[in-house]
Design an enzyme around this catalytic site. Sequence first.
Site, PDB file in Angstrom:
ATOM      1  CD  GLU A   1      -2.645  -4.083  -8.186  1.00 15.55           C
ATOM      2  OE1 GLU A   1      -2.622  -4.990  -7.333  1.00 15.55           O
ATOM      3  OE2 GLU A   1      -2.864  -2.896  -7.904  1.00 15.55           O
TER       4      GLU A   1
ATOM      5  CD  GLU B   1      -2.626  -1.485   0.035  1.00  7.72           C
ATOM      6  OE1 GLU B   1      -3.207  -0.528  -0.515  1.00  7.72           O
ATOM      7  OE2 GLU B   1      -2.635  -2.644  -0.416  1.00  7.72           O
TER       8      GLU B   1
END
Length: 583
Positions: A457, A435
């Site tokens: 990602e 994160e």
Amino acid sequence: MMEGSQDDLLIIDHDYSRRLFLRKKISLTTSTCVLLIVIFFSSLFVVSITSFYLTESPICYVTNNVEKVKSEEPTARPIYISRPKRSLTPKKVELCMNPGCCPALDPSAPWNKPRLPTNVYPEDYQLELDLFQLNQPTDTYSGEIDIVLGVRSPTNEIILHADGLLYSDVFVKERPSDTQLNVECIVPFPNTQTVVIRVTEQLRVNVTYDVKITFFRALNIHGTGLFESQFNKDQFGLQKSRIILTHFEPVHAREAYPCFDEPGFKTKFQLTVKHDNNTQILSNWDEEESFVDGAWLQTEFQTVPPIPTALTAFAVFYTDDFDRRSASVVHPITGHTIDINLWARKQFFTNDGGIYVDAPLLMTKNILQALLNIFRDIQTHIVPKKIDILAVPEYPSDAVSHWGFIIFTEQALLHNYMTTSELEHQRIALLIAKELAEQWYGNFISFKWWTDLWLQEAIANYLKYHAVNAAYPAWNIHDQFAVTELQSVMFDDSMSTSHPILKSVNSATEIDELYDSIETTKATAILRMADYYMEKTTNIKNNTLTIIIDFLRDHQYGFLIPDELLGKYRIGSWSGPDFFDRC
């Protein structure tokens, strides 16, 4: 017979009689059936006629021989501005929200297509919201968005995303002349979650316009858009409280306010919220100012640099429910200090001396410092002053990273390191690291369309291992990748439900399908494999990390373009695109 058996026999006998009754067939004569059918349809007819005559008819008015339906307008709440805003001095506009008011609208035109046209685009958002739901028995909020609009080709239609919103006012003004354009109609298209604003005068190229929309709607109840989440204040569930949260990824910002809800429309964003004075609000950027107005607080936030709407976020909660603990890190080159504020419910600060908060806060500090060291050559401040981390009882995902504001579930983040296994400790560290890595790859730089999500990602997943390894070298976390992630994704990839990393994406449903391990772990494995082969040919480690840093330096606040980043690879005799195509 044993003691109590007589009572048991009576109970069994009673149950047998009841079951015997349930097995009996009920016979109806033909005349009885006909009578029941007649009664049913007669009742239905009476109810329909009664509803028709008792329902309040819409208010209509006629302008230029075109009948228009006037929408009900909510009572306007006063807006108190603390600093100069873009101001309109508009004439009152009567809204027509019926396609019949705009005969020029072509049903096959862009508003019936899954992607927005690019002939107009946002340059700046100013969003003002009235959020009083925590202290009032209502779930309706109102707001006003002011969009500065650029024009690439002449048009009479402004098409943007909106889902489930109601409108009271729409104004369009040319800048800087303050000339107001006549709004012919505003027509929603629910199938594509868009709304069309048609103006009689054509928008001109190289001229900017202010589009101001006043809207209202109810809070969502299914965990997307702007929604309310309830939780227990005590372990017995006798006291309850509430928190207002946002969840805009991937395509749910349009459920909260009208916007260009596609990742390619990166735009500056400024938020002002009027909320109860016993509540606290968090958002992406720092507060500009906050002041009391009677029973309310108005909080204005600093303008966020260009950002997709899906990455905007805020949360409102009672000050009596939550508390915070802070730490800070320092950029190794510039000396810039970033505060980390971890917000959680107050019981986590009192239980066991606050160990459930202290452990993840220290972990976040160590990992963020490691990432700052990795990106030490990027001297642009990733955030002005702070990163807020909010732990909530329930959320649609374990964690979602927004620029300057990360939301975790309590279960995914808060823990007691003395009773947590080493494996779980590592899992939490990797989640925090991913994160935080998305503050750089995901916020500071972001993809242009959902087909490129896989690379973002993969990079964030790749970076999390480097960050955790730098913060906790004794774990040898790189060795855990094959066991914790690679083996499971190889199994997933062998199933008939597997799919290529690169997928065509054209609808909201297809976007939701992208969020799986194929995009993250499999793509990360390919980046690590590229590292392995490049090291064998160049004797240099972590080539991918160097490429990631260099690309970020050259594309600050820009877009992550896969062909441009992969073009920096050279693996033996293969170019980067050739190597990744073979994978």
